[in-house]
Design an enzyme around this catalytic site. Structure first.
Site, PDB file in Angstrom:
ATOM      1  N   TYR A 141       0.823  -1.213   0.000  1.00  0.00           N
ATOM      2  CA  TYR A 141       0.000   0.000   0.000  1.00  0.00           C
ATOM      3  C   TYR A 141       0.857   1.263   0.000  1.00  0.00           C
ATOM      4  O   TYR A 141       0.434   2.298  -0.491  1.00  0.00           O
ATOM      5  CB  TYR A 141      -0.904   0.040   1.233  1.00  0.00           C
ATOM      6  CG  TYR A 141      -2.230  -0.637   1.047  1.00  0.00           C
ATOM      7  CD1 TYR A 141      -2.293  -2.007   0.817  1.00  0.00           C
ATOM      8  CD2 TYR A 141      -3.414   0.084   1.112  1.00  0.00           C
ATOM      9  CE1 TYR A 141      -3.516  -2.623   0.659  1.00  0.00           C
ATOM     10  CE2 TYR A 141      -4.639  -0.535   0.951  1.00  0.00           C
ATOM     11  CZ  TYR A 141      -4.681  -1.889   0.725  1.00  0.00           C
ATOM     12  OH  TYR A 141      -5.895  -2.500   0.565  1.00  0.00           O
ATOM     13  N   LYS A 200       2.998 -15.393   2.891  1.00  0.00           N
ATOM     14  CA  LYS A 200       3.192 -16.176   1.663  1.00  0.00           C
ATOM     15  C   LYS A 200       4.675 -16.495   1.607  1.00  0.00           C
ATOM     16  O   LYS A 200       5.401 -16.117   0.684  1.00  0.00           O
ATOM     17  CB  LYS A 200       2.708 -15.360   0.455  1.00  0.00           C
ATOM     18  CG  LYS A 200       2.689 -16.123  -0.840  1.00  0.00           C
ATOM     19  CD  LYS A 200       1.562 -17.165  -0.926  1.00  0.00           C
ATOM     20  CE  LYS A 200       1.668 -17.970  -2.201  1.00  0.00           C
ATOM     21  NZ  LYS A 200       0.685 -19.078  -2.265  1.00  0.00           N
ATOM     22  N   ASP A 232      -3.167 -18.256   0.915  1.00  0.00           N
ATOM     23  CA  ASP A 232      -4.196 -18.938   0.108  1.00  0.00           C
ATOM     24  C   ASP A 232      -4.933 -19.977   0.947  1.00  0.00           C
ATOM     25  O   ASP A 232      -6.166 -20.070   0.922  1.00  0.00           O
ATOM     26  CB  ASP A 232      -3.580 -19.555  -1.171  1.00  0.00           C
ATOM     27  CG  ASP A 232      -2.327 -20.383  -0.911  1.00  0.00           C
ATOM     28  OD1 ASP A 232      -1.796 -20.338   0.223  1.00  0.00           O
ATOM     29  OD2 ASP A 232      -1.881 -21.079  -1.837  1.00  0.00           O
ATOM     30  N   ASP A 256      -6.339  -6.807   4.122  1.00  0.00           N
ATOM     31  CA  ASP A 256      -7.453  -6.174   3.413  1.00  0.00           C
ATOM     32  C   ASP A 256      -8.395  -7.246   2.891  1.00  0.00           C
ATOM     33  O   ASP A 256      -9.611  -7.175   3.061  1.00  0.00           O
ATOM     34  CB  ASP A 256      -6.906  -5.315   2.261  1.00  0.00           C
ATOM     35  CG  ASP A 256      -8.014  -4.626   1.488  1.00  0.00           C
ATOM     36  OD1 ASP A 256      -8.915  -4.070   2.130  1.00  0.00           O
ATOM     37  OD2 ASP A 256      -7.979  -4.656   0.244  1.00  0.00           O
ATOM     38  N   ASP A 260     -12.239  -8.860   4.671  1.00  0.00           N
ATOM     39  CA  ASP A 260     -13.532  -8.870   3.974  1.00  0.00           C
ATOM     40  C   ASP A 260     -14.148 -10.267   4.008  1.00  0.00           C
ATOM     41  O   ASP A 260     -15.359 -10.419   4.179  1.00  0.00           O
ATOM     42  CB  ASP A 260     -13.375  -8.411   2.514  1.00  0.00           C
ATOM     43  CG  ASP A 260     -13.662  -6.915   2.335  1.00  0.00           C
ATOM     44  OD1 ASP A 260     -13.501  -6.162   3.320  1.00  0.00           O
ATOM     45  OD2 ASP A 260     -14.048  -6.509   1.223  1.00  0.00           O
TER      46      ASP A 260
HETATM   47  C1  IPM Z   1     -10.295  -0.980   3.831  1.00  0.00           C
HETATM   48  C2  IPM Z   1     -10.542  -0.410   2.459  1.00  0.00           C
HETATM   49  C3  IPM Z   1      -9.382   0.491   2.111  1.00  0.00           C
HETATM   50  C4  IPM Z   1      -8.139  -0.375   2.096  1.00  0.00           C
HETATM   51  C5  IPM Z   1      -9.551   1.249   0.783  1.00  0.00           C
HETATM   52  C6  IPM Z   1     -10.808   2.080   0.780  1.00  0.00           C
HETATM   53  C7  IPM Z   1      -8.354   2.086   0.459  1.00  0.00           C
HETATM   54  O1  IPM Z   1     -10.739  -1.428   1.541  1.00  0.00           O
HETATM   55  O2  IPM Z   1     -10.179  -0.202   4.788  1.00  0.00           O
HETATM   56  O3  IPM Z   1     -10.220  -2.204   3.942  1.00  0.00           O
HETATM   57  O4  IPM Z   1      -7.884  -1.057   1.104  1.00  0.00           O
HETATM   58  O5  IPM Z   1      -7.429  -0.374   3.095  1.00  0.00           O
HETATM   59 MG    MG Z   2     -10.796  -3.375   2.361  1.00  0.00          MG
END
Ligand code: IPM
Ligand code: MG
Length: 366
Positions: A141, A200, A232, A256, A260
């Protein structure tokens, strides 16, 4: 001493859920003796609209001066065409970097009342309670970037004489790995005493260093059991048998993605708060969900992740775990009473709007 909170409503449903957080803060201040004051500033697309930048200088200054920041969400389709440096996300990334918010805590907690909302079988997710600890200010990032035309670019055994090439760099130092590892071990100590470090390491140099340093740090935490998993496999295990995890620590990019997945296990990302902390305990708190432009302005967004972010702020920065616990209990009570916003309702079930959900949480607080 009065502690200062900065509200960053941002874009999409951000302002609507921030209004509910503000209502809650007012009640905590007036009725529960919380000694705080707050101001609000534009960020993301709203920052771009107001001041031509997703992180206006005044917003950044206010963020630095605040004890805690409550950010709702940034982003919207109207900003998709902006150059990368002006996109709403830059506001978020800019604050993370400027304040050194390296430690990102993302709990994935399944509320039993919402077990049906998970896409997994109920027995796989019943009582799920995972904490993802994501490194937030390093890795790909924030690594060196480059775009341009390169000559003699290698693709396997082929040589491309002239190619447009874009590069992002994954880089980690032992310093960055050790400090996020410590955060994760400390968190594990307060929970189930199990830490899984995800990397990884079969492919990446940076992951080899990651694993080495995590093992070094582990010597200081003999009471926590440490395991390692390739990313993975971790993605697969999260959807196969998520309850094997307690605390997961990983890099910015892997975190990230895995956070999710973990959020979806719980069925509603509309329920999950998160915290991003620096070494001084200064923190930015935000719902794990995004700005949901499709429902923005309709007054139907779920404010619970935002209200639970207030709870995390009370626990980690404002040293009022008593009030944090009270908010969490109030949310459980409201869910048990059957109140649902659209995102957590079953098909055909009656729903309430954002304001009614906020009011109900406040009423349940007593
Ligand atoms: C998160 C989001 C952010 C990230 C984006 C909006 C830049 O997806 O906070 O997980 O990737 O960190
Ligand atoms: Mg995110």
């Amino acid at each position: 001493m009065t502690q200062k909170i900065l509200l960053l409503p941002g874009d999409g449903i951000g302002p609507e859920i921030t209004a509910e957080a503000e209502k809650l803060l007012t009640v905590l201040r007036d009725r529960h003796g919380l000694d705080v004051s707050w101001t609000s500033a534009p960020i993301g697309g709203a920052g771009y609209d107001a001041a031509g930048h997703p992180l206006p200088p005044a917003t950044l200054e206010a963020a630095k001066a605040a004890d805690a920041i409550l950010l709702a969400a940034v982003g919207g389709p109207q900003y998709d065409k902006l150059p990368r440096e002006l996109r709403p996300e830059r506001g978020l990334l800019g604050i993370r970097a400027a304040l050194g918010l390296f430690s990102n805590l993302r709990p994935a907690l399944l509320y039993p009342e919402l077990a049906d909302a998970s896409s997994l079988k109920p027995e796989l997710v019943a009582n799920l309670d995972i904490l993802i600890v994501r490194e937030l200010t390093g890795g790909i990032y924030f690594g060196k970037r480059q775009t341009g035309v390169e000559t003699d670019y290698k693709v396997g055994s082929q040589i491309i004489p002239s190619a447009r090439v874009a590069r992002d760099t994954e880089a980690y130092s032992d310093f960055e790995i050790a400090r996020i590892a410590r955060t994760a071990f400390e968190a594990a100590r307060l929970r189930g005493k199990k830490l899984c470090s995800v990397d990884k390491n079969n492919v990446l140099e940076s992951s080899q260093l990651w694993r080495e340093v995590v093992i070094e740090v582990a010597r200081d935490y003999p009471d926590v059991s440490l395991s390692h998993m390739l990313v993975d496999n971790a993605a697969m295990q999260l959807v196969r048998a998520p309850k094997q995890f307690d605390v997961v620590v990983t890099s910015n990019m892997f975190g990230d993605i895995l956070s999710d997945i973990a959020a979806q296990l719980t069925g509603s990302i509309g329920m999950l708060p998160s915290a991003s902390l620096n070494e001084r305990g200064q923190g930015m708190y935000e719902p794990s969900h995004g700005s949901a432009p499709d429902i923005a302005g309709k007054g139907i967004a779920n404010p619970l992740a935002m209200l639970l972010s207030v709870a995390m702020m009370l626990r980690y920065t404002l040293a009022r775990s008593d009030l944090a616990g009270a908010i969490e209990a109030a949310v459980r009570k409201v869910l048990a009473s059957g109140l649902r916003t659209g995102d957590i309702a079953k098909p055909g079930e009656a729903t309430v709007n954002t304001v009614a959900m906020g009011d109900a949480v406040i009423a349940a607080l007593g």
